[in-house]
Design an enzyme around this catalytic site. Structure first.
Site, PDB file in Angstrom:
ATOM      1  N   ASN A 116       0.850  -1.188   0.000  1.00 46.66           N
ATOM      2  CA  ASN A 116       0.000   0.000   0.000  1.00 46.66           C
ATOM      3  C   ASN A 116       0.891   1.246   0.000  1.00 46.66           C
ATOM      4  O   ASN A 116       0.697   2.161   0.775  1.00 46.66           O
ATOM      5  CB  ASN A 116      -0.896  -0.016   1.245  1.00 46.66           C
ATOM      6  N   SER A 143       1.977   2.428   3.023  1.00 46.95           N
ATOM      7  CA  SER A 143       2.754   1.528   3.879  1.00 46.95           C
ATOM      8  C   SER A 143       2.912   0.173   3.219  1.00 46.95           C
ATOM      9  O   SER A 143       2.167  -0.171   2.298  1.00 46.95           O
ATOM     10  CB  SER A 143       2.060   1.342   5.235  1.00 46.95           C
ATOM     11  N   GLY A 196       4.500   3.539   6.478  1.00 50.89           N
ATOM     12  CA  GLY A 196       4.878   2.609   7.539  1.00 50.89           C
ATOM     13  C   GLY A 196       5.413   1.339   6.913  1.00 50.89           C
ATOM     14  O   GLY A 196       4.638   0.513   6.430  1.00 50.89           O
TER      15      GLY A 196
END
Length: 387
Positions: free
Chosen positions: A226, A266, A305
């Protein structure tokens, strides 16, 4: 209608093994390395993966009602056998969450399944895992404590993320349906509402077989992708993102669009191996994951992330509470093939996620397009990467 949707999703899940979508190699994308039988994390013996996929509604977002595009993924290192594995983790950029990692660093063991979901559902999934432990008698002792490992990426551009649609039952479904063998990819499990490198992303997997002296080992990877800017998308060394910069761009009409910087997002990566690695060596494996992410265009952006975990299923008697034990260890001087296998499998798993993913319209007409297979192959041919 809602009941019908649930029945349909259940049937899709039940017969998912018969509906595997094309993968990157199937459409002609070349990769280095030798894969296992399934080209999946489940090529590492004992590893099981399960999904719960939640898709409902369309049109304008109504808080708590949808549209919903989300889910849960479960990775069980030794299936439903509670036998902790050596593990360690690494963060390229920490704008994300993976619970339970401080104890993994401290103890050197992963004692629980690894769960992946959306950003706002980490808590409910964590609590569900604890309840699942109680119901399944995961721990045989009268007194026990543990820290479930739950990771996330953000799907709020396509999913009603503040509607909190992931429930305890979805975590249970992912855990209870976990199995070995072929895995579905793309819009499944925690990857359902994810976008990657300018196109639809999601769940992907790959594996590599390596020979070290007289021993053969497997490295398997599962990703929830993602992340990344379209301009950086690179496939088989070719700048596909630049070539397709004006093709099928994401349609993002509504908040939180104005907060989004290109490249935000992320990626969670789980690396499994049957090579006898100790926790400090598994840290080194996890630290090689960013090389594979970088090969496809990841840059570890501020808003991403990028958190990775690696475990070894070797040394099944390593975890002891009250007696000494002996373990096998691969010499550091022999570890390089596992580093290379990790990089290769991460690269392919990400592209597999994109190849399998389907165009998805979510909240308020926001849309992420599937990677256009034919155009990608045309670009690779243009650069003489394939004939």
């Amino acid at each position: 209608m809602k009941i019908l949707s649930l029945i349909t999703l259940s049937l899709i899940s039940q017969f998912s093994g018969y509906a595997q979508k094309p993968r990157a190699r199937d459409i002609g994308i070349p990769f280095d390395g030798i894969t296992g039988k399934f080209n999946a994390i489940t090529d590492v013996k004992g590893v099981e993966v399960g999904y719960s996929t939640i898709i409902s509604g369309e049109g304008k977002n109504v808080l708590g009602k949808g549209p919903v595009r989300t889910g849960v993924t479960a990775i069980l290192p030794r299936g439903r056998t509670n036998n902790p594995v050596f593990a360690n983790w690494y963060s390229l950029n920490g704008n994300g969450e993976m619970t339970g990692t401080t104890w993994i660093t401290e103890s050197g063991f992963l004692e629980t399944p690894i769960m992946i979901t959306n950003t706002n559902s980490v808590g409910v999934v964590r609590d569900a895992v604890l309840k699942w432990f109680v119901e399944k008698h995961w721990y045989k002792e009268n007194f026990w404590y543990t820290y479930p490992v739950v990771a996330e990426t953000y799907d709020g551009f396509l999913n009603d993320i503040y509607g909190f649609h992931v429930k305890e039952s979805n975590a249970y479904e992912a855990l209870n349906t976990a199995a070995t063998g072929k895995l579905n990819e793309g819009n499944v499990g925690g990857g359902t509402g994810m976008m990657c490198l300018g196109f639809k992303g999601g769940t992907g997997t790959s594996s590599r077989i390596v020979k070290i002296k007289d021993s053969t080992f497997t490295v398997g990877v599962l990703v929830q992708s993602n992340f990344g800017a379209k301009r950086n998308l690179t496939i088989a060394g070719v700048p596909v993102g630049l070539e397709l910069k004006d093709t099928l761009n994401n349609v993002l009409k509504s908040p939180p669009v104005h907060y989004r910087q290109e490249g935000d997002g992320s990626i969670i990566v789980v690396v499994a191996t049957d090579a006898p690695l100790l926790p400090h060596q598994l840290k080194r494996i996890a630290a090689r994951v960013p090389i594979g992410v970088g090969k496809v265009g990841g840059r570890g952006e501020n808003g991403s992330g990028d958190i990775f975990i690696a475990f070894s299923t070797a040394n099944p008697s390593a975890f002891q509470r009250d007696k000494f034990t002996k373990v096998d260890e691969l010499p550091n001087d022999l570890i390089n093939p596992l580093f290379e296998a990790t990089v290769q499998a991460v690269e392919e798993a990400i592209i597999n996620a994109m190849v399998a993913a389907e165009t998805t319209e979510g909240i308020n007409g926001n849309k992420s397009y599937a990677l256009p297979h034919k155009l990608v192959i045309d670009v690779l041919k243009k650069y003489n990467r394939i004939k």
